[in-house]
Design an enzyme around this catalytic site. Sequence first.
Site, PDB file in Angstrom:
ATOM      1  N   ILE A  59      42.206  61.561  37.754  1.00 58.45           N
ATOM      2  CA  ILE A  59      43.626  61.636  37.378  1.00 58.45           C
ATOM      3  C   ILE A  59      44.476  62.331  38.445  1.00 58.45           C
ATOM      4  O   ILE A  59      45.700  62.241  38.413  1.00 58.45           O
ATOM      5  CB  ILE A  59      43.859  62.345  36.027  1.00 58.45           C
ATOM      6  CG1 ILE A  59      43.251  63.751  36.031  1.00 58.45           C
ATOM      7  CG2 ILE A  59      43.340  61.505  34.866  1.00 58.45           C
ATOM      8  CD1 ILE A  59      43.841  64.658  34.978  1.00 58.45           C
ATOM      9  N   THR A 121      45.651  72.677  23.944  1.00 61.83           N
ATOM     10  CA  THR A 121      44.832  73.557  23.111  1.00 61.83           C
ATOM     11  C   THR A 121      45.650  74.740  22.590  1.00 61.83           C
ATOM     12  O   THR A 121      46.612  75.169  23.241  1.00 61.83           O
ATOM     13  CB  THR A 121      43.644  74.083  23.951  1.00 61.83           C
ATOM     14  OG1 THR A 121      43.061  75.188  23.284  1.00 61.83           O
ATOM     15  CG2 THR A 121      44.091  74.562  25.326  1.00 61.83           C
ATOM     16  N   ASP A 122      45.210  75.298  21.465  1.00 60.55           N
ATOM     17  CA  ASP A 122      45.873  76.520  20.965  1.00 60.55           C
ATOM     18  C   ASP A 122      45.510  77.732  21.811  1.00 60.55           C
ATOM     19  O   ASP A 122      46.095  78.806  21.637  1.00 60.55           O
ATOM     20  CB  ASP A 122      45.518  76.761  19.490  1.00 60.55           C
ATOM     21  CG  ASP A 122      44.030  77.001  19.241  1.00 60.55           C
ATOM     22  OD1 ASP A 122      43.218  76.813  20.167  1.00 60.55           O
ATOM     23  OD2 ASP A 122      43.690  77.396  18.105  1.00 60.55           O
ATOM     24  N   GLU A 123      44.540  77.579  22.727  1.00 57.28           N
ATOM     25  CA  GLU A 123      44.134  78.725  23.545  1.00 57.28           C
ATOM     26  C   GLU A 123      45.246  79.175  24.496  1.00 57.28           C
ATOM     27  O   GLU A 123      45.179  80.264  25.050  1.00 57.28           O
ATOM     28  CB  GLU A 123      42.845  78.416  24.313  1.00 57.28           C
ATOM     29  CG  GLU A 123      41.695  78.122  23.360  1.00 57.28           C
ATOM     30  CD  GLU A 123      40.341  78.037  24.038  1.00 57.28           C
ATOM     31  OE1 GLU A 123      40.140  78.710  25.060  1.00 57.28           O
ATOM     32  OE2 GLU A 123      39.490  77.292  23.538  1.00 57.28           O
ATOM     33  N   TYR A 148      40.671  78.600  32.183  1.00 59.92           N
ATOM     34  CA  TYR A 148      40.853  77.341  31.443  1.00 59.92           C
ATOM     35  C   TYR A 148      42.185  77.339  30.699  1.00 59.92           C
ATOM     36  O   TYR A 148      43.004  76.421  30.876  1.00 59.92           O
ATOM     37  CB  TYR A 148      39.695  77.140  30.451  1.00 59.92           C
ATOM     38  CG  TYR A 148      39.997  76.106  29.383  1.00 59.92           C
ATOM     39  CD1 TYR A 148      40.235  74.775  29.721  1.00 59.92           C
ATOM     40  CD2 TYR A 148      40.060  76.464  28.030  1.00 59.92           C
ATOM     41  CE1 TYR A 148      40.524  73.824  28.743  1.00 59.92           C
ATOM     42  CE2 TYR A 148      40.348  75.513  27.050  1.00 59.92           C
ATOM     43  CZ  TYR A 148      40.591  74.202  27.408  1.00 59.92           C
ATOM     44  OH  TYR A 148      40.889  73.264  26.448  1.00 59.92           O
ATOM     45  N   LYS A 152      45.622  75.036  31.261  1.00 57.81           N
ATOM     46  CA  LYS A 152      46.211  74.170  30.224  1.00 57.81           C
ATOM     47  C   LYS A 152      47.653  74.600  29.953  1.00 57.81           C
ATOM     48  O   LYS A 152      48.541  73.764  29.752  1.00 57.81           O
ATOM     49  CB  LYS A 152      45.387  74.225  28.938  1.00 57.81           C
ATOM     50  CG  LYS A 152      44.027  73.570  29.016  1.00 57.81           C
ATOM     51  CD  LYS A 152      44.065  72.068  29.303  1.00 57.81           C
ATOM     52  CE  LYS A 152      44.641  71.267  28.157  1.00 57.81           C
ATOM     53  NZ  LYS A 152      44.505  69.801  28.402  1.00 57.81           N
ATOM     54  N   ASN A 177      40.048  74.501  17.599  1.00 50.91           N
ATOM     55  CA  ASN A 177      38.700  74.113  18.035  1.00 50.91           C
ATOM     56  C   ASN A 177      38.172  72.902  17.271  1.00 50.91           C
ATOM     57  O   ASN A 177      38.188  72.888  16.049  1.00 50.91           O
ATOM     58  CB  ASN A 177      37.722  75.270  17.810  1.00 50.91           C
ATOM     59  CG  ASN A 177      37.829  76.301  18.896  1.00 50.91           C
ATOM     60  OD1 ASN A 177      38.900  76.883  19.103  1.00 50.91           O
ATOM     61  ND2 ASN A 177      36.747  76.537  19.594  1.00 50.91           N
ATOM     62  N   ARG A 191      25.432  73.125  20.508  1.00 47.43           N
ATOM     63  CA  ARG A 191      24.343  73.895  21.135  1.00 47.43           C
ATOM     64  C   ARG A 191      23.450  74.512  20.058  1.00 47.43           C
ATOM     65  O   ARG A 191      22.221  74.456  20.147  1.00 47.43           O
ATOM     66  CB  ARG A 191      24.922  75.004  22.021  1.00 47.43           C
ATOM     67  CG  ARG A 191      23.818  75.767  22.729  1.00 47.43           C
ATOM     68  CD  ARG A 191      24.333  76.840  23.659  1.00 47.43           C
ATOM     69  NE  ARG A 191      23.206  77.532  24.277  1.00 47.43           N
ATOM     70  CZ  ARG A 191      23.172  78.827  24.549  1.00 47.43           C
ATOM     71  NH1 ARG A 191      24.226  79.592  24.302  1.00 47.43           N
ATOM     72  NH2 ARG A 191      22.111  79.379  25.086  1.00 47.43           N
ATOM     73  N   LEU A 204      24.028  83.788  19.309  1.00 44.56           N
ATOM     74  CA  LEU A 204      25.366  84.190  18.876  1.00 44.56           C
ATOM     75  C   LEU A 204      25.943  85.150  19.900  1.00 44.56           C
ATOM     76  O   LEU A 204      25.330  86.188  20.201  1.00 44.56           O
ATOM     77  CB  LEU A 204      25.254  84.872  17.500  1.00 44.56           C
ATOM     78  CG  LEU A 204      26.560  85.203  16.823  1.00 44.56           C
ATOM     79  CD1 LEU A 204      27.309  83.938  16.427  1.00 44.56           C
ATOM     80  CD2 LEU A 204      26.305  86.063  15.589  1.00 44.56           C
ATOM     81  N   ASP A 270      28.083  88.841  25.141  1.00 47.39           N
ATOM     82  CA  ASP A 270      29.371  88.228  24.821  1.00 47.39           C
ATOM     83  C   ASP A 270      30.001  87.643  26.087  1.00 47.39           C
ATOM     84  O   ASP A 270      29.685  88.070  27.206  1.00 47.39           O
ATOM     85  CB  ASP A 270      30.309  89.290  24.217  1.00 47.39           C
ATOM     86  CG  ASP A 270      31.340  88.685  23.292  1.00 47.39           C
ATOM     87  OD1 ASP A 270      31.420  87.444  23.217  1.00 47.39           O
ATOM     88  OD2 ASP A 270      32.057  89.453  22.644  1.00 47.39           O
ATOM     89  N   HIS A 274      36.452  87.399  25.818  1.00 46.08           N
ATOM     90  CA  HIS A 274      36.309  86.474  24.676  1.00 46.08           C
ATOM     91  C   HIS A 274      37.462  86.668  23.683  1.00 46.08           C
ATOM     92  O   HIS A 274      37.607  87.740  23.098  1.00 46.08           O
ATOM     93  CB  HIS A 274      34.964  86.762  23.999  1.00 46.08           C
ATOM     94  CG  HIS A 274      34.445  85.655  23.167  1.00 46.08           C
ATOM     95  ND1 HIS A 274      33.257  85.721  22.495  1.00 46.08           N
ATOM     96  CD2 HIS A 274      34.961  84.435  22.883  1.00 46.08           C
ATOM     97  CE1 HIS A 274      33.040  84.599  21.843  1.00 46.08           C
ATOM     98  NE2 HIS A 274      34.067  83.802  22.058  1.00 46.08           N
TER      99      HIS A 274
END
Length: 332
Positions: A59, A121-123, A148, A152, A177, A191, A204, A270, A274
């Site tokens: 793109i 994304t809502d991120e 990321y 965006k 998500n 995963r 986790l 973690d 995050h």
Amino acid sequence: MERLLVTGGAGFIGSNFVHHLVEHTDLSVTVLDKLTYAASRESLAGLPEDRVQLVVGDIADEDTVDPLVAAHDAVVHYAAESHNDNSLHDPSPFIRTNILGTYTILEAVRKHDKRLHHVSTDEVYGDLELDDPKRFTEDTPYNPSSPYSASKAGSDHLVRAWVRSFGVRATVSNCSNNYGPWQHIEKFIPRQITNVIDGVRPKLYGSGENVRDWIHAEDHSSAVLTILEKGSIGETYLIGADGEKNNLEVVRLILTLMGRSEDDFDHVNDRAGHDLRYAIESGKLRQELGWQPQYQNFESGLADTIAWYQEHEDWWRPHKDATEAKYAQKGQ
Ligand SMILES: NC(=O)c1ccc[n+]([C@@H]2O[C@H](COP(=O)([O-])OP(=O)(O)OC[C@H]3O[C@@H](n4cnc5c(N)ncnc54)[C@H](O)[C@@H]3O)[C@@H](O)[C@H]2O)c1
């Protein structure tokens, strides 16, 4: 509208959207996809060849994008580098694809006066405190945390500027998500499902208190099609299905649905930076455009998704060892 160009249509959400289009519309679809590690030709297998065509290309390459945009009535833009963890390791493809790629699409739709829907994304809004009653709305200020989400956010701003400055006919959506079929097994839910299939204990991150607002990819697809058909030019719509769950709950639910003890998992390091909690208020999309999610119940959507991964081992198995080796290097 007869001919639609879908960027990133061989990835997780893009391929779900192409399946949705074939089932629910008469549109013919061209997928433009670079076929990165995240893509799979098999995700488009079985679709009618007279309706769906795949063009392998970048793109960010004007010579590829320009004639394709000219030959279609509208563009739905999913293509992106999408994995937060990868963006912490090497941000450069995120800047190139998500920002330069979106700029290239924008210049082509401007030149040929084509309708664009930009998928985001809502991120881009950063995160909420765990005990905060607020949810994201279309007016929440941008505050991205990772390379990321920052890339965006940059792409969203470009789209809005091209609407305002050049009159480009574009809409934007920011979704929470997604889960569902055809999601790369590097991502959290597939995963863990594929680990359990392999008899390996799920992993986790940290304590698992981070909250995500889950939506089935099929509902994301119906929302994007609704916005494409009925959305007002220049508007942004948040897409969500009231699916807030913390990661610990999700892991326990996967284990229970797969017949294992809900405590049969391990804690791992973690992710840096995050985000704590995402939550979407999607009233504008529901009230103004009449959209409703079909999967109102996360547990049944998750059960369907587990069944899909159990039945499609040939799709994910070739990527499992390499994916786990990458996580193992990071102690995750
Ligand atoms: N996964 C989620 O939960 C989620 C939530 C909200 C929004 N989104 C957005 O939806 C879109 C799709 O996400 P996804 O999870 O399906 O991602 P994905 O990584 O599964 O798929 C991305 C696709 O884009 C393609 N691509 C990457 N770089 C390209 C380039 N330079 N040129 C052409 N194609 C390229 C890849 O080959 C792949 O097929 C992204 O824009 C993402 O930001 C994702």
